[in-house]
Design a protein around this motif. Structure first.
Motif, PDB file in Angstrom:
ATOM      1  N   PHE A 258       0.821  -1.202   0.000  1.00  0.00           N
ATOM      2  CA  PHE A 258       0.000   0.000   0.000  1.00  0.00           C
ATOM      3  C   PHE A 258       0.863   1.263   0.000  1.00  0.00           C
ATOM      4  O   PHE A 258       0.503   2.270  -0.625  1.00  0.00           O
ATOM      5  CB  PHE A 258      -0.945   0.003   1.200  1.00  0.00           C
ATOM      6  CG  PHE A 258      -2.145  -0.877   1.017  1.00  0.00           C
ATOM      7  CD1 PHE A 258      -3.039  -0.654  -0.021  1.00  0.00           C
ATOM      8  CD2 PHE A 258      -2.379  -1.944   1.862  1.00  0.00           C
ATOM      9  CE1 PHE A 258      -4.149  -1.468  -0.213  1.00  0.00           C
ATOM     10  CE2 PHE A 258      -3.482  -2.767   1.693  1.00  0.00           C
ATOM     11  CZ  PHE A 258      -4.368  -2.528   0.652  1.00  0.00           C
ATOM     12  N   VAL A 259       1.997   1.233   0.686  1.00  0.00           N
ATOM     13  CA  VAL A 259       2.900   2.389   0.678  1.00  0.00           C
ATOM     14  C   VAL A 259       3.391   2.666  -0.740  1.00  0.00           C
ATOM     15  O   VAL A 259       3.343   3.806  -1.236  1.00  0.00           O
ATOM     16  CB  VAL A 259       4.089   2.140   1.626  1.00  0.00           C
ATOM     17  CG1 VAL A 259       5.210   3.153   1.355  1.00  0.00           C
ATOM     18  CG2 VAL A 259       3.634   2.249   3.083  1.00  0.00           C
ATOM     19  N   PHE A 260       3.837   1.628  -1.430  1.00  0.00           N
ATOM     20  CA  PHE A 260       4.363   1.822  -2.778  1.00  0.00           C
ATOM     21  C   PHE A 260       3.252   2.124  -3.780  1.00  0.00           C
ATOM     22  O   PHE A 260       3.489   2.802  -4.781  1.00  0.00           O
ATOM     23  CB  PHE A 260       5.174   0.598  -3.209  1.00  0.00           C
ATOM     24  CG  PHE A 260       6.594   0.624  -2.719  1.00  0.00           C
ATOM     25  CD1 PHE A 260       7.581   1.216  -3.483  1.00  0.00           C
ATOM     26  CD2 PHE A 260       6.933   0.087  -1.495  1.00  0.00           C
ATOM     27  CE1 PHE A 260       8.892   1.272  -3.033  1.00  0.00           C
ATOM     28  CE2 PHE A 260       8.229   0.125  -1.025  1.00  0.00           C
ATOM     29  CZ  PHE A 260       9.227   0.722  -1.798  1.00  0.00           C
ATOM     30  N   ARG A 261       2.051   1.627  -3.518  1.00  0.00           N
ATOM     31  CA  ARG A 261       0.939   1.972  -4.403  1.00  0.00           C
ATOM     32  C   ARG A 261       0.699   3.473  -4.383  1.00  0.00           C
ATOM     33  O   ARG A 261       0.521   4.108  -5.437  1.00  0.00           O
ATOM     34  CB  ARG A 261      -0.334   1.245  -3.971  1.00  0.00           C
ATOM     35  CG  ARG A 261      -1.527   1.528  -4.872  1.00  0.00           C
ATOM     36  CD  ARG A 261      -2.837   1.122  -4.225  1.00  0.00           C
ATOM     37  NE  ARG A 261      -3.134   1.941  -3.046  1.00  0.00           N
ATOM     38  CZ  ARG A 261      -4.232   1.832  -2.321  1.00  0.00           C
ATOM     39  NH1 ARG A 261      -5.134   0.929  -2.630  1.00  0.00           N
ATOM     40  NH2 ARG A 261      -4.432   2.607  -1.280  1.00  0.00           N
ATOM     41  N   PHE A 283       4.161  10.191   6.240  1.00  0.00           N
ATOM     42  CA  PHE A 283       3.497   9.598   5.084  1.00  0.00           C
ATOM     43  C   PHE A 283       3.156   8.135   5.339  1.00  0.00           C
ATOM     44  O   PHE A 283       2.034   7.682   5.088  1.00  0.00           O
ATOM     45  CB  PHE A 283       4.395   9.736   3.851  1.00  0.00           C
ATOM     46  CG  PHE A 283       4.069   8.772   2.745  1.00  0.00           C
ATOM     47  CD1 PHE A 283       2.885   8.893   2.030  1.00  0.00           C
ATOM     48  CD2 PHE A 283       4.941   7.738   2.429  1.00  0.00           C
ATOM     49  CE1 PHE A 283       2.579   7.998   1.003  1.00  0.00           C
ATOM     50  CE2 PHE A 283       4.637   6.841   1.419  1.00  0.00           C
ATOM     51  CZ  PHE A 283       3.453   6.972   0.701  1.00  0.00           C
ATOM     52  N   VAL A 284       4.119   7.377   5.864  1.00  0.00           N
ATOM     53  CA  VAL A 284       3.888   5.950   6.133  1.00  0.00           C
ATOM     54  C   VAL A 284       2.790   5.778   7.181  1.00  0.00           C
ATOM     55  O   VAL A 284       1.906   4.914   7.049  1.00  0.00           O
ATOM     56  CB  VAL A 284       5.189   5.269   6.589  1.00  0.00           C
ATOM     57  CG1 VAL A 284       4.913   3.838   7.053  1.00  0.00           C
ATOM     58  CG2 VAL A 284       6.214   5.262   5.452  1.00  0.00           C
ATOM     59  N   GLU A 285       2.810   6.595   8.223  1.00  0.00           N
ATOM     60  CA  GLU A 285       1.776   6.509   9.256  1.00  0.00           C
ATOM     61  C   GLU A 285       0.391   6.779   8.675  1.00  0.00           C
ATOM     62  O   GLU A 285      -0.591   6.128   9.052  1.00  0.00           O
ATOM     63  CB  GLU A 285       2.080   7.489  10.385  1.00  0.00           C
ATOM     64  CG  GLU A 285       3.279   7.083  11.239  1.00  0.00           C
ATOM     65  CD  GLU A 285       3.577   8.107  12.326  1.00  0.00           C
ATOM     66  OE1 GLU A 285       2.918   9.177  12.316  1.00  0.00           O
ATOM     67  OE2 GLU A 285       4.450   7.833  13.167  1.00  0.00           O
ATOM     68  N   ASP A 286       0.305   7.721   7.743  1.00  0.00           N
ATOM     69  CA  ASP A 286      -0.983   8.028   7.124  1.00  0.00           C
ATOM     70  C   ASP A 286      -1.478   6.854   6.281  1.00  0.00           C
ATOM     71  O   ASP A 286      -2.671   6.519   6.306  1.00  0.00           O
ATOM     72  CB  ASP A 286      -0.860   9.280   6.261  1.00  0.00           C
ATOM     73  CG  ASP A 286      -2.175   9.632   5.574  1.00  0.00           C
ATOM     74  OD1 ASP A 286      -3.138   9.956   6.286  1.00  0.00           O
ATOM     75  OD2 ASP A 286      -2.237   9.575   4.334  1.00  0.00           O
ATOM     76  N   VAL A 287      -0.567   6.212   5.537  1.00  0.00           N
ATOM     77  CA  VAL A 287      -0.960   5.053   4.731  1.00  0.00           C
ATOM     78  C   VAL A 287      -1.469   3.929   5.624  1.00  0.00           C
ATOM     79  O   VAL A 287      -2.506   3.310   5.349  1.00  0.00           O
ATOM     80  CB  VAL A 287       0.225   4.563   3.878  1.00  0.00           C
ATOM     81  CG1 VAL A 287      -0.134   3.255   3.166  1.00  0.00           C
ATOM     82  CG2 VAL A 287       0.625   5.612   2.854  1.00  0.00           C
ATOM     83  N   LEU A 288      -0.760   3.657   6.714  1.00  0.00           N
ATOM     84  CA  LEU A 288      -1.153   2.575   7.604  1.00  0.00           C
ATOM     85  C   LEU A 288      -2.455   2.890   8.339  1.00  0.00           C
ATOM     86  O   LEU A 288      -3.191   1.975   8.724  1.00  0.00           O
ATOM     87  CB  LEU A 288      -0.037   2.282   8.611  1.00  0.00           C
ATOM     88  CG  LEU A 288       1.288   1.807   7.997  1.00  0.00           C
ATOM     89  CD1 LEU A 288       2.292   1.506   9.091  1.00  0.00           C
ATOM     90  CD2 LEU A 288       1.078   0.588   7.117  1.00  0.00           C
ATOM     91  N   ARG A 289      -2.744   4.158   8.514  1.00  0.00           N
ATOM     92  CA  ARG A 289      -4.024   4.532   9.124  1.00  0.00           C
ATOM     93  C   ARG A 289      -5.164   4.233   8.159  1.00  0.00           C
ATOM     94  O   ARG A 289      -6.220   3.729   8.560  1.00  0.00           O
ATOM     95  CB  ARG A 289      -4.024   6.014   9.482  1.00  0.00           C
ATOM     96  CG  ARG A 289      -5.329   6.507  10.119  1.00  0.00           C
ATOM     97  CD  ARG A 289      -5.335   8.005  10.276  1.00  0.00           C
ATOM     98  NE  ARG A 289      -5.323   8.692   9.001  1.00  0.00           N
ATOM     99  CZ  ARG A 289      -6.411   8.904   8.251  1.00  0.00           C
ATOM    100  NH1 ARG A 289      -7.591   8.449   8.650  1.00  0.00           N
ATOM    101  NH2 ARG A 289      -6.324   9.546   7.098  1.00  0.00           N
TER     102      ARG A 289
END
Length: 333
Positions: A258-261, A283-289
């Motif tokens: 999902f991060v790389f998407r 940015f990573v924290e937002d994707v994981l949220r």
């Protein structure tokens, strides 16, 4: 609530062992959507699944899935109420078992934030090595070339196993999932090749645990599992590691994907993060949220309970669809 039913594609039913569940009063039953079985949505775009569940109502009963069987709650308010009421919605029936409680008592301290921080330098080196291996190619398949090798190295580090066994670990993980999934996809049952992989894994683990009993100072979770007079026997210790292999790689693979998407869909974001690396963590924290690696939480109804007008009997499996709640929150702004 009106009773509804989704008609499955006949081709899907021919590939399924389980018969579609009975439609109970007040419950909207979800069968496979189109030609997809529910587990497929966890390796593709989950939003389609969450949208389908939410449209079917606040409580959806599912019987034809590998890990979403039970009463699925799709609304954020109902999920929060369940999480705040552990006397009624207890831990899931698997984790309620005494042996799993013992597993958690041993494994959790080895995987808490302090332990992970101690492993961080080694994990950063492994991440760099994975990236350096694919960088000269100019392109890569993110899941196969980055997410899976790194996930395998992380798990090998945690377990205290040799780093060269990454490919073997990934074969075992895929075989374990195939064995779990087999009743949903083929009348012929589990493939011999997958059983052979599992047997290879168990033989490997028995040898590894024997080494750790002889040399208790070997680092990693596996040594702790068999340490001392109260350590697990081989069967229980192998079961713990099998669980970690089956459950540990998939969430990591999902998170990296999902991060790389997001990066692939937004070249300007890529450029911004290159210029400002300090923004990567946010940015990573937002994707994981938005796309949690573990998008469902399993609970068990400790007593009869009514949710959104639907009666859930004591002992029933209750699935909190966190991903659906997040999508609901995002839709509401």
């Amino acid at each position: 609530m009106p009773v509804g039913r989704v008609r499955p594609d006949p081709r899907v039913l021919r590939r399924c062992v389980s018969v579609p569940a009975q439609v109970w009063p007040g419950i909207d039953h979800l069968t496979p959507i189109g030609e997809k079985l529910l587990p497929d949505f966890f390796t593709e775009d989950r939003r389609e699944l969450w949208d389908a569940l939410r449209k079917r109502g606040p409580v959806v009963f599912i019987e034809d899935s590998m890990f979403m069987n039970g009463y699925c709650l799709t609304r954020a308010d109902d999920m929060l109420a369940a999480l705040r009421n552990p006397e009624v919605f207890s831990l899931n029936p698997v984790l309620d078992r005494l042996d799993h409680a013992r597993w958690r008592a041993i494994v959790q301290p080895l995987l808490n934030s302090r332990a992970v921080k101690q492993m961080q330098p080694a994990l950063q080196d492994q991440a760099a090595a994975v990236v350096e291996a694919v960088a000269p190619q100019g392109s890569c398949e993110v899941i196969a070339d980055v997410a899976e090798p790194f996930a395998a190295q992380v798990l090998l580090t945690v377990l205290g196993l040799p780093p060269q066994d990454g490919d073997r670990l990934l074969r075992w993980e895929k075989a374990l999932w195939a064995i779990q999934r087999a009743p949903l996809t083929a009348v012929t049952g589990v493939r011999f090749e997958d059983l052979a992989q599992k047997l290879e894994m168990l033989a490997y683990l028995v040898r590894a645990f024997a080494q750790r009993r002889a040399s208790p100072d070997i680092a990693g979770v596996m040594s702790r599992l068999v340490a001392g007079d109260d350590g697990f026997d081989e069967a229980a210790a192998c079961a713990v590691v099998e669980m970690l292999i089956a459950a540990g790689i998939t969430p990591f693979r999902s998170a990296v994907g999902f991060v790389f998407r997001d990066l692939a869909l937004d070249p300007r974001l890529c450029a911004s993060l290159r210029e400002n690396p300090a923004g990567i963590e946010g940015f990573v924290e937002d994707v994981l949220r938005r796309e949690p690696p573990a998008p469902v939480i399993i609970r068990r109804a400790a007593q009869n309970v009514t949710v959104a007008g639907v009666e859930i009997p004591a002992g029933a499996r209750v699935v909190l669809c966190v991903g659906a709640a997040i999508q609901e929150d995002m839709a509401d702004g």
